[in-house]
Each structure stands twice: as structure tokens, then as C-alpha cells.
Design a protein around this motif. Sequence first.
Motif, PDB file in Angstrom:
ATOM      1  N   LEU A 208      -2.310   0.204  -1.584  1.00  0.00           N
ATOM      2  CA  LEU A 208      -3.448   1.063  -1.929  1.00  0.00           C
ATOM      3  C   LEU A 208      -3.561   2.237  -0.968  1.00  0.00           C
ATOM      4  O   LEU A 208      -3.318   2.086   0.227  1.00  0.00           O
ATOM      5  N   ILE A 209      -3.960   3.390  -1.507  1.00  0.00           N
ATOM      6  CA  ILE A 209      -4.338   4.508  -0.643  1.00  0.00           C
ATOM      7  C   ILE A 209      -5.848   4.707  -0.749  1.00  0.00           C
ATOM      8  O   ILE A 209      -6.389   4.833  -1.847  1.00  0.00           O
ATOM      9  N   ALA A 210      -6.493   4.700   0.421  1.00  0.00           N
ATOM     10  CA  ALA A 210      -7.930   4.980   0.482  1.00  0.00           C
ATOM     11  C   ALA A 210      -8.088   6.370   1.101  1.00  0.00           C
ATOM     12  O   ALA A 210      -7.933   7.372   0.404  1.00  0.00           O
ATOM     13  N   THR A 211      -8.308   6.450   2.424  1.00  0.00           N
ATOM     14  CA  THR A 211      -8.434   7.771   3.054  1.00  0.00           C
ATOM     15  C   THR A 211      -7.071   8.426   3.289  1.00  0.00           C
ATOM     16  O   THR A 211      -6.993   9.613   3.596  1.00  0.00           O
ATOM     17  N   GLY A 212      -6.005   7.630   3.226  1.00  0.00           N
ATOM     18  CA  GLY A 212      -4.659   8.157   3.455  1.00  0.00           C
ATOM     19  C   GLY A 212      -4.252   8.187   4.917  1.00  0.00           C
ATOM     20  O   GLY A 212      -3.121   8.564   5.237  1.00  0.00           O
ATOM     21  N   GLY A 213      -5.137   7.763   5.820  1.00  0.00           N
ATOM     22  CA  GLY A 213      -4.834   7.828   7.250  1.00  0.00           C
ATOM     23  C   GLY A 213      -3.635   6.981   7.655  1.00  0.00           C
ATOM     24  O   GLY A 213      -2.782   7.422   8.435  1.00  0.00           O
TER      25      GLY A 213
HETATM   26  P1  AMP Z   1      -6.431   4.233   4.350  1.00  0.00           P
HETATM   27  O1  AMP Z   1      -5.691   4.456   5.639  1.00  0.00           O
HETATM   28  O2  AMP Z   1      -7.883   4.571   4.455  1.00  0.00           O
HETATM   29  O3  AMP Z   1      -5.753   4.917   3.181  1.00  0.00           O
HETATM   30  O4  AMP Z   1      -6.434   2.679   4.086  1.00  0.00           O
HETATM   31  C1  AMP Z   1      -5.337   2.100   3.523  1.00  0.00           C
HETATM   32  C2  AMP Z   1      -5.148   0.671   3.960  1.00  0.00           C
HETATM   33  O5  AMP Z   1      -6.365  -0.067   3.992  1.00  0.00           O
HETATM   34  C3  AMP Z   1      -4.254  -0.008   2.963  1.00  0.00           C
HETATM   35  O6  AMP Z   1      -3.314  -0.790   3.675  1.00  0.00           O
HETATM   36  C4  AMP Z   1      -5.179  -0.845   2.118  1.00  0.00           C
HETATM   37  O7  AMP Z   1      -4.587  -2.075   1.870  1.00  0.00           O
HETATM   38  C5  AMP Z   1      -6.451  -0.999   2.923  1.00  0.00           C
HETATM   39  N1  AMP Z   1      -7.667  -0.655   2.162  1.00  0.00           N
HETATM   40  C6  AMP Z   1      -8.494   0.392   2.380  1.00  0.00           C
HETATM   41  N2  AMP Z   1      -9.516   0.418   1.525  1.00  0.00           N
HETATM   42  C7  AMP Z   1      -9.336  -0.635   0.698  1.00  0.00           C
HETATM   43  C8  AMP Z   1     -10.047  -1.147  -0.459  1.00  0.00           C
HETATM   44  N3  AMP Z   1     -11.165  -0.573  -0.921  1.00  0.00           N
HETATM   45  N4  AMP Z   1      -9.549  -2.240  -1.071  1.00  0.00           N
HETATM   46  C9  AMP Z   1      -8.425  -2.831  -0.604  1.00  0.00           C
HETATM   47  N5  AMP Z   1      -7.716  -2.406   0.455  1.00  0.00           N
HETATM   48  C10 AMP Z   1      -8.159  -1.314   1.110  1.00  0.00           C
END
Ligand code: AMP
Length: 171
Positions: free
Chosen positions: A121-126
Motif C-alpha cells: 500500500l502507498i499512503a503518504t509515500g514516505g
Molecule cells: P506511507 O509511507 O505513509 O506511504 O506508508 C506506507 C506503509 O505503511 C506501507 O508499508 C503500508 O503497509 C503502511 N500503511 C500506511 N497506511 C496504511 C493503511 N491505512 N492501511 C494499511 N497499511 C498502511
Amino acid sequence: MPDIKKYIRDIPDFPKKGIIFKDITPLLKDPAAFSEVIDIFYQRYKDKNIDYIAGIEARGFIVGSALALKLNKGFIPIRKKGKLPYKTVSADYDLEYGIDTIQMHCDALEKGNRVLLVDDLIATGGTLEAAAKMIGQQNADLVEIALIIELEFLKGKDRLTDFPVFSLIKY
Ligand code: AMP
């Protein structure tokens, strides 16, 4: 083709209040749905001359290693700081409060290797931004970033404008 969204379960307020956690365990539990997901990625990447699949701890390991086996390519783990046993390279990324660090083994990649980066999954992309930076620092070529789920409203893709990002389902 199975409706993949049907296999993603929303868990409100996990791991903390206000987050709706996208739980992929029902997808992993269903062999037809899981193999459909892996097959979509396989069809997309089988002719792209990928050398390695890099997966981000922990769910990126599940998706990435299944795909690596099907593509007959090696798998490279990207882990949270302090988990890998050999010499590592690192990249930092911002959290809501503070920073976190991901690592890979310093000999995992060689110059010019063509890498597919995988997570659930991509959330903030960090996290993916840091992983992409680390792969670039090894002088490897990041061919694409592949995900099952994209949380579009968080605009994580905006941080990854240097690389193509491919996701199967969007919210
Ligand atoms: P990010 O760096 O914010 O894109 O967060 C991505 C990482 O956090 C990925 O490895 C995801 O598995 C996990 N993650 C973030 N938000 C969620 C969500 N709402 N549901 C499931 N996994 C998430």
C-alpha cells in the motif's frame, strides 16, 4: 477475475484513532484472489527485464516474494533499521513525529540492476520515497513501484514523480 476490493477489510482506528487500516489478510487467505493479484503483476513485468524484486517490510515481503518466485527473479528485503544482519545502507523518512530509517544490505544491488519495488500500500509515500532513494544511491535503476492499494486522497504519488507507480486498486 475476482473483485479485489472485496478481499480488503477496513479496520477503523488501527493502529491509532482516525486511521482506517486496509487489511489484506482476507486477500492472502484466498488462493484465487491472491494468485490473481500476483498474476496481474507477473503479466505486467514478465517482459520488462527486471533483475530483482525489492519488497518493504513486512507485507511487501509477502507480495514481493510471491511475485519474485513467479518471475524467477531474486528477492531483496528492505527492512526497518537494525533488523538486517550484514552491513547496510540506509535512508530516512519523516513520520508524524520524528524520523524512521529503512535499510538494505550494502551488497544487495549492483550498478545498473533493474529493480521493481513492491509494497502492499502507498499512503503518504514516505516509505517508498526513502526506498527509491536508497535504490538510486546503489546506482541501480528503479523500473517501477508496484502496489496493491493506493490511498489517492493522501497524494503519496506526488512524492514519487521520478518513477512510474502502478497500483491495482484505489481509495
Ligand atoms: P506511507 O509511507 O505513509 O506511504 O506508508 C506506507 C506503509 O505503511 C506501507 O508499508 C503500508 O503497509 C503502511 N500503511 C500506511 N497506511 C496504511 C493503511 N491505512 N492501511 C494499511 N497499511 C498502511
